[in-house]
Design an enzyme around this catalytic site. Structure first.
Site, PDB file in Angstrom:
ATOM      1  N   HIS A 112       0.797  -1.230   0.000  1.00 27.15           N
ATOM      2  CA  HIS A 112       0.000   0.000   0.000  1.00 27.15           C
ATOM      3  C   HIS A 112       0.830   1.282   0.000  1.00 27.15           C
ATOM      4  O   HIS A 112       0.509   2.250   0.682  1.00 27.15           O
ATOM      5  CB  HIS A 112      -0.953   0.006   1.190  1.00 27.15           C
ATOM      6  CG  HIS A 112      -2.057  -1.010   1.106  1.00 27.15           C
ATOM      7  ND1 HIS A 112      -2.523  -1.526  -0.075  1.00 27.15           N
ATOM      8  CD2 HIS A 112      -2.790  -1.610   2.091  1.00 27.15           C
ATOM      9  CE1 HIS A 112      -3.496  -2.391   0.171  1.00 27.15           C
ATOM     10  NE2 HIS A 112      -3.679  -2.474   1.470  1.00 27.15           N
ATOM     11  N   HIS A 186      -9.277   2.537   0.788  1.00 31.64           N
ATOM     12  CA  HIS A 186      -9.244   1.418   1.732  1.00 31.64           C
ATOM     13  C   HIS A 186     -10.301   1.588   2.827  1.00 31.64           C
ATOM     14  O   HIS A 186     -10.018   1.353   4.011  1.00 31.64           O
ATOM     15  CB  HIS A 186      -7.857   1.297   2.349  1.00 31.64           C
ATOM     16  CG  HIS A 186      -7.471  -0.110   2.727  1.00 31.64           C
ATOM     17  ND1 HIS A 186      -8.164  -0.848   3.662  1.00 31.64           N
ATOM     18  CD2 HIS A 186      -6.466  -0.906   2.285  1.00 31.64           C
ATOM     19  CE1 HIS A 186      -7.593  -2.028   3.786  1.00 31.64           C
ATOM     20  NE2 HIS A 186      -6.560  -2.097   2.963  1.00 31.64           N
ATOM     21  N   GLU A 321     -11.709  -3.231  -2.369  1.00 26.86           N
ATOM     22  CA  GLU A 321     -10.758  -2.289  -2.937  1.00 26.86           C
ATOM     23  C   GLU A 321     -10.652  -2.526  -4.448  1.00 26.86           C
ATOM     24  O   GLU A 321     -10.079  -3.513  -4.891  1.00 26.86           O
ATOM     25  CB  GLU A 321      -9.387  -2.473  -2.285  1.00 26.86           C
ATOM     26  CG  GLU A 321      -9.412  -2.365  -0.764  1.00 26.86           C
ATOM     27  CD  GLU A 321      -8.230  -3.115  -0.155  1.00 26.86           C
ATOM     28  OE1 GLU A 321      -7.069  -2.748  -0.459  1.00 26.86           O
ATOM     29  OE2 GLU A 321      -8.467  -4.065   0.603  1.00 26.86           O
TER      30      GLU A 321
END
Length: 356
Positions: A112, A186, A321
């Site tokens: 991420h 997220h 996501e």
């Protein structure tokens, strides 16, 4: 909350960062009284208030009511994820003959965007209103070398709430040097507003999914979902499938996998997933232009953090996501995630809420 005469956006202080920067929370309200609260730190969605079948509102996303916990947001609650959503194996990739090493913040992998990532920085916020919608345009420039990524990346993320109770997320980026990019949001959803999500019903329009190795890196296979717990093409109670004996569920401690979405149209938005919460009647549909969607069932939430409504419990929310595939810079048969100078990265996702 009750219907209002017009859409609105308000701004209030939310806290102060250690370096002295002031964080604001923006509240978007549509004509039906639906509200979305977002921060200019991490472009974080901190609250979404939607009605149930009786018109009673509840906040259906996880988050915090003050800035300090967001400074240690290891679960990435509500944030924009960049430059690259999901994992890159060992934080390494090669591009145009050069090797790059990113932060290994999810050992042994990069996750991420790294230790800083787009979720830990301030964004410039510009609110806007129209008769049919209200929103905020977030912008920032990610410098060359940030988190180890090449090139200066100029990014725009627009959150827009319309009067059909749909939240539009639009992403746009340009670069001065070839770089991987895979932006997503997220947010963790619980349509009951409390408890766990095992009673939620989920369908994902995907004939295939990506099996992963012990480090949650895709093996490269695009596996058929038929006859597996990953066959969510029909609405399925999450609690009825999450504990089935399957090696992939064991690796992820539940669902934490990317699904290869079926394309109904070459252009425009496709319905990727639908979530229903039977007690409240709330429904959320996720539409996207992306080729994949990561379904994460909150398997690593452990109650150690206190959210807005108490402890953030195990499997207390789910993520959907929308994104390109994990580890794409290292897997050439996956859809391309390299943005080059002169190209424009542009994609949209919509979360539409209703009740039945």
């Amino acid at each position: 909350m009750t219907p209002v005469d017009s859409v609105s956006v308000t701004q209030l202080p939310f806290g102060i960062l250690p370096d002295g920067q002031h964080v604001s929370v923006f509240t978007l309200t549509n004509r039906h009284g639906m509200q979305v609260k977002v921060l200019d730190f991490g472009a974080i969605i901190s609250e979404i208030h939607v009605p149930d079948r009786n018109g009673s509102f509840a906040d259906v996303v996880l988050g915090f009511d003050r800035i300090e916990p967001y400074l240690h947001n290891s679960a990435f609650l509500g944030a924009v994820i960049g430059r690259f959503g999901n994992r890159i194996a060992e934080g390494r990739f090669s591009l145009d003959g050069k090797d790059y090493q990113l932060a290994v913040n999810n050992p042994p992998n990069h996750l991420h965007g790294g230790n800083q990532g787009f979720h830990q920085v301030m964004w410039q916020a510009a609110p806007f209103t129209r008769d049919d919608a209200v929103g905020i345009t977030f912008t920032r420039s990610s410098p060359h070398g940030e988190d180890g990524y090449p090139g200066k990346l100029d990014v725009t993320v627009v959150y827009e709430l319309d009067n059909d109770n749909a939240l539009h997320l639009r992403y746009h980026a340009v670069t001065d040097q070839a770089t991987p990019i895979n932006l997503t949001n997220h947010s963790y959803f619980n349509l009951a507003g409390q408890g766990d999500i095992l009673g939620h019903e989920l369908s994902i329009d995907a004939d295939r999914y990506l099996p992963v190795d012990a480090g949650s890196i895709p093996t490269g296979e695009l596996a058929d979902v038929s006859g597996t717990p990953f066959d969510l093409r029909q609405s399925t109670v999450i609690g009825s499938s999450i504990a089935l004996p399957h090696e992939q569920l064991r690796i992820g401690r539940g669902y934490d996998h990317n699904f290869v979405l079926n394309k109904q149209a070459d252009h425009g938005l496709n319905l990727a997933a639908t979530v229903r919460e039977p007690q409240s009647g709330r429904v959320m549909q996720a539409y996207t232009q992306e080729p994949g969607i990561q379904f994460y069932s909150g398997n690593f939430l452990d109650g150690s953090q206190q959210g807005k409504q108490g402890a953030i419990c195990y499997r207390g929310a789910l993520c959907l996501e929308t994104q390109h595939f994990p580890d794409s810079p290292n897997q050439s048969h996956f859809p391309n995630t390299i943005l080059r100078p002169g190209q424009v990265y542009q994609t949209q996702t919509v979360y539409r809420f209703s009740a039945e």
